[in-house]
Write a protein that holds these residues in place. Structure first.
Motif: not given
Ligand code: NAD
Ligand code: ZN
Length: 358
Positions: A148-153, A157-163
């Motif tokens: 995938s084109m994302t890495t979920v971190l 503040l939030k759980k969100l991918g570096i996409k």
């Protein structure tokens, strides 16, 4: 805007292909002092498998604790530590493990070439510079993180991918032998991430022919594995690896949906991991995916799997509100599920009712 798909650069595939990793990395070890940073899932600590990793004297091998899902602060600390050694940048960051270790590898390699904390880059297309080379080697299958084109971190503040265009790995090694030791129910939970990705991708407004074709093939293979009578045969382990890969690819040309939008909320408050969290949420989503949920329950029955129940029973009203807040920020997922007028359908009361059932 169309997404400019950047799948993983090269793929080495086949049973025991892992033993060619030394040759693959050898191509990158051009300078005498070139070194590789290996990140290895804690499951392998002390196991014979460590001896098969082609570590050279100048390399660094870190065993990765994944009690918690990947955190921005761990990414930042690891990059600072390696930079502090004064050895320069590694020629590849190699992640050997599940979605967690692969996401660490994908994120850490980006932070060698992008200034500041990884928190600054959570979201779509914030990364400006290409990272260093990254190799991912799944040892448990389902997340699609290998492609995938994302890495979920998870940040403060939030759980969100570096996409974005720079996030996919450069080299993938798919060796079905490596997933044979995963215990149940973990294997089922992570595998179901793939099933749920497909059901979500194939039901919604952001569908495309490209996404559908990849998702349908992934789903066909998946059903073969989990509706049959021996999901753990060597043949099925290999199929699971491919289903995960195709499912991960399909998402770039579709979108995840209601289950992921709600499980991110659940994870923020409860620390329940992604695979099992998705199963807990998906189990309650007949309204959105009637056929998929029915089939999911059948797969649980055939494979003698149960999921945790009552996980929100001890939550305060404020905690449930926090889950709802997080879920409602995932507007692109809800727009995929319900269309542009999703806010008329996805009300706080609806989400509260669903969370209370979990
Ligand atoms: P995981 O990486 O968290 O690992 C789950 C468990 O399996 C761990 O206890 C690990 O030690 C164990 N394990 C791994 N390989 C094993 C083996 N061969 N034998 C025995 N045990 C083994 O699990 P996961 O479900 O693969 O990954 C979840 C993570 O992936 C979450 O952080 C989630 O956010 C992320 N994710 C990322 C993407 C993406 O596209 N980047 C997509 C979905 C999920
Ligand atoms: Zn997922």
């Amino acid at each position: 805007m169309f997404r400019n798909l950047k799948p993983v650069g090269r793929i080495l595939y086949g049973r025991n292909s892992f033993d060619q990793l030394g040759d693959v990395l050898g191509e990158l070890r051009i300078e005498k002092d070139s070194f590789v940073l290996f990140l290895v899932d804690e499951y392998f600590d002390g196991k014979d498998f460590l001896k098969r990793i082609p570590v050279q004297e100048q390399d660094i091998l870190k065993i990765i604790d994944i009690t918690d899902e990947p955190k921005t602060k761990t990414v930042d600390a690891m990059v600072a530590e390696i930079k502090g050694l004064g050895k320069g940048n590694p020629v590849s960051v190699v992640g050997i493990g599940g979605g967690s270790v692969m996401d660490y590898a994908k994120a850490i390699r980006l932070m060698f070439t992008n200034e500041g904390s990884s928190v600054l880059y959570q979201g779509l297309d914030f990364i400006k510079n290409k990272g260093i080379h990254c190799t991912v080697i799944p040892t448990i299958s389902g997340t699609g993180a290998e492609v995938s084109m994302t890495t979920v971190l998870t940040g403060p503040l939030k759980k969100l991918g570096i996409k974005g265009n720079f996030t996919a790995a450069d080299q993938l090694v798919l060796d079905p032998e490596l997933i044979s030791t995963v215990p149940e129910p973990q294997r089922f939970y992570t595998a179901m991430d793939c099933y749920i990705h497909n059901i979500e991708a194939l039901n919604g407004y952001r569908r495309t022919q490209m996404g559908d074709s990849l998702g349908q093939e992934s789903l066909r293979i998946f059903r073969d594995i989990y509706l049959g009578n021996d999901s753990r045969s060597p043949e099925n382990e290999e199929k699971l690896m491919i289903a995960s890969y195709l499912g991960g690819l399909s998402l770039t040309y579709s979108e995840v949906g209601a289950c992921h939008a709600m499980s991110y909320g659940l994870a923020t408050v409860t620390d329940i991991h992604h695979g099992v969290g998705n199963c807990i949420v998906f189990n309650q989503l007949e309204e959105f995916y009637p056929e998929g949920v029915k089939e999911f329950k059948e797969m649980m029955r055939i494979n003698n799997i149960d999921i945790p129940h009552g996980v929100t029973a001890g939550c305060t009203p404020e905690e449930i509100d926090k889950m709802i807040d997080v879920s409602l920020t995932l507007v692109f997922m809800w727009a995929h599920v319900c269309g542009p007028d999703w806010q008329k359908i996805i009300t706080r009361d609806k989400l509260r009712g669903l969370y209370m059932k979990m």
